[in-house]
Design an enzyme around this catalytic site. Structure first.
Site, short mmCIF file in Angstrom:
data_model
loop_
_atom_site.label_atom_id
_atom_site.label_comp_id
_atom_site.label_asym_id
_atom_site.label_seq_id
_atom_site.Cartn_x
_atom_site.Cartn_y
_atom_site.Cartn_z
N HIS A 1 43.32 53.72 36.28
CA HIS A 1 43.15 52.69 35.25
C HIS A 1 42.41 53.24 34.03
O HIS A 1 41.19 53.10 33.92
CB HIS A 1 42.36 51.51 35.80
CG HIS A 1 43.10 50.64 36.75
ND1 HIS A 1 43.74 49.48 36.37
CD2 HIS A 1 43.32 50.76 38.08
CE1 HIS A 1 44.31 48.92 37.43
NE2 HIS A 1 44.07 49.68 38.48
N CYS B 1 48.85 52.14 37.38
CA CYS B 1 48.59 51.56 38.71
C CYS B 1 49.79 50.70 39.15
O CYS B 1 50.86 51.22 39.40
CB CYS B 1 47.28 50.78 38.70
SG CYS B 1 46.66 50.39 40.37
N GLU C 1 42.27 52.01 31.17
CA GLU C 1 41.76 50.90 30.36
C GLU C 1 40.38 50.43 30.80
O GLU C 1 39.73 49.65 30.09
CB GLU C 1 42.76 49.74 30.38
CG GLU C 1 42.74 48.88 31.63
CD GLU C 1 43.49 49.49 32.81
OE1 GLU C 1 43.61 48.83 33.86
OE2 GLU C 1 43.96 50.65 32.68
#
Length: 288
Positions: free
Chosen positions: A266, A85, A268
């Site tokens: 993302h 990102c 994560e």
């Protein structure tokens, strides 16, 4: 195996989702991670992740003594780097934001021949999840759940960029205006000047996205004019076309150049560790 070097992956921890990346790497691969906040902490790590967050805030990395230069040196070292990102934006050579002709452009580390559109997918409240291609070699499990939070999109990529994933998505209203403005300039044959790589420590009044007609000029000592060296002329742009009847475009959401990996979404934020496992494999292979 005893005596085998322990792999250590750093996560840039000045802001953003660094703890989430640490958790995913550790749970998904068992690899040791450390938070990187100073240049000294870059020593000894085998790879680094630039997390998502606020890209313009990340552009102020130079406030940490020597950090900006240290990160630029690390990205050129050949060791694996992954930007997600906002971290992806930092690794781009070119970026458009709130306008195709704006002041005070985004500070970039650069290195990848890509044109990125900030906030292509919308604002924080427009965050969403959509199916995206999985990393190469991790096809088991099907598509990957891409989480997009104020996410950028890659509009164009150079020949040396390996595209790992594309999605068809409609730009948010602000991004659509920017793209339309760029398209109009290209259609009119205007020689658009765009921001190139900027060093946050050297930037003073900011760069401008300007037309050649309005290019800043700096008086030379001999009385002749010379071009402002803080701006760089952009090569011919070919933007992805909008679909008939809609403004949806096929944009790049994941790519790689050698040991540099970028994803617009993302990973994560999910419990699917395949992209973290893919990056871990990049780090392992770089040590062989």
């Amino acid at each position: 195996m005893s005596g085998e070097k322990e792999i250590v992956i750093g996560v840039l921890a000045l802001q953003g989702a660094f703890e989430e990346h640490q958790e995913c790497i550790e749970k998904g691969t068992g690899c040791k991670t450390i938070q990187v906040k100073t240049p000294a902490q870059l020593e000894g790590i085998d790879g680094i992740i630039f997390p998502g967050g606020e890209s313009t805030a990340m552009g102020l990395i130079g406030t940490v003594d020597g950090m900006w230069e240290a990160l630029k040196t690390f990205t050129k070292s050949g060791k694996p780097v992954w930007g997600t990102c906002a971290g992806m934006i930092l690794l781009a050579e070119r970026c458009v934001g709130g306008s195709a002709v704006i002041e005070n452009g985004q500070s970039l580390i650069g290195g990848l021949d890509i044109l990125v559109c900030r906030n292509y997918f919308g604002s924080q409240i427009s965050s969403f999840e959509m199916a995206t291609p999985c990393p190469p070699g991790f096809e088991e499990g099907g598509s990957y759940p891409g989480v997009f939070i104020r996410a950028p999109a890659i509009l164009t990529a150079g020949d040396d960029i390996e595209v790992l994933g594309k999605v068809v998505a409609t730009p948010c209203r602000q991004a659509a205006v920017v793209l339309r403005e760029l398209e109009n300039k290209i259609a009119n044959g205007e020689n658009v000047i765009m921001m190139g790589v900027v060093d946050a420590l050297e930037r003073k009044d900011g760069l401008k996205y300007v037309d050649v007609k309005r290019e800043n000029a700096v008086p030379a000592s001999d009385g002749e004019e010379k071009k402002d060296t803080s701006i760089a002329e952009m090569e011919k742009i070919e933007l992805p076309g909008a679909s008939d009847g809609t403004n949806a475009r096929e944009v790049i959401c994941a790519a790689r150049k050698n040991n540099t990996l970028i994803t617009a979404f993302h990973p994560e934020i999910t419990t699917d560790y395949r992209w973290h496992q893919y990056f871990f494999n990049m780090v392992k292979e770089s040590l062989q």
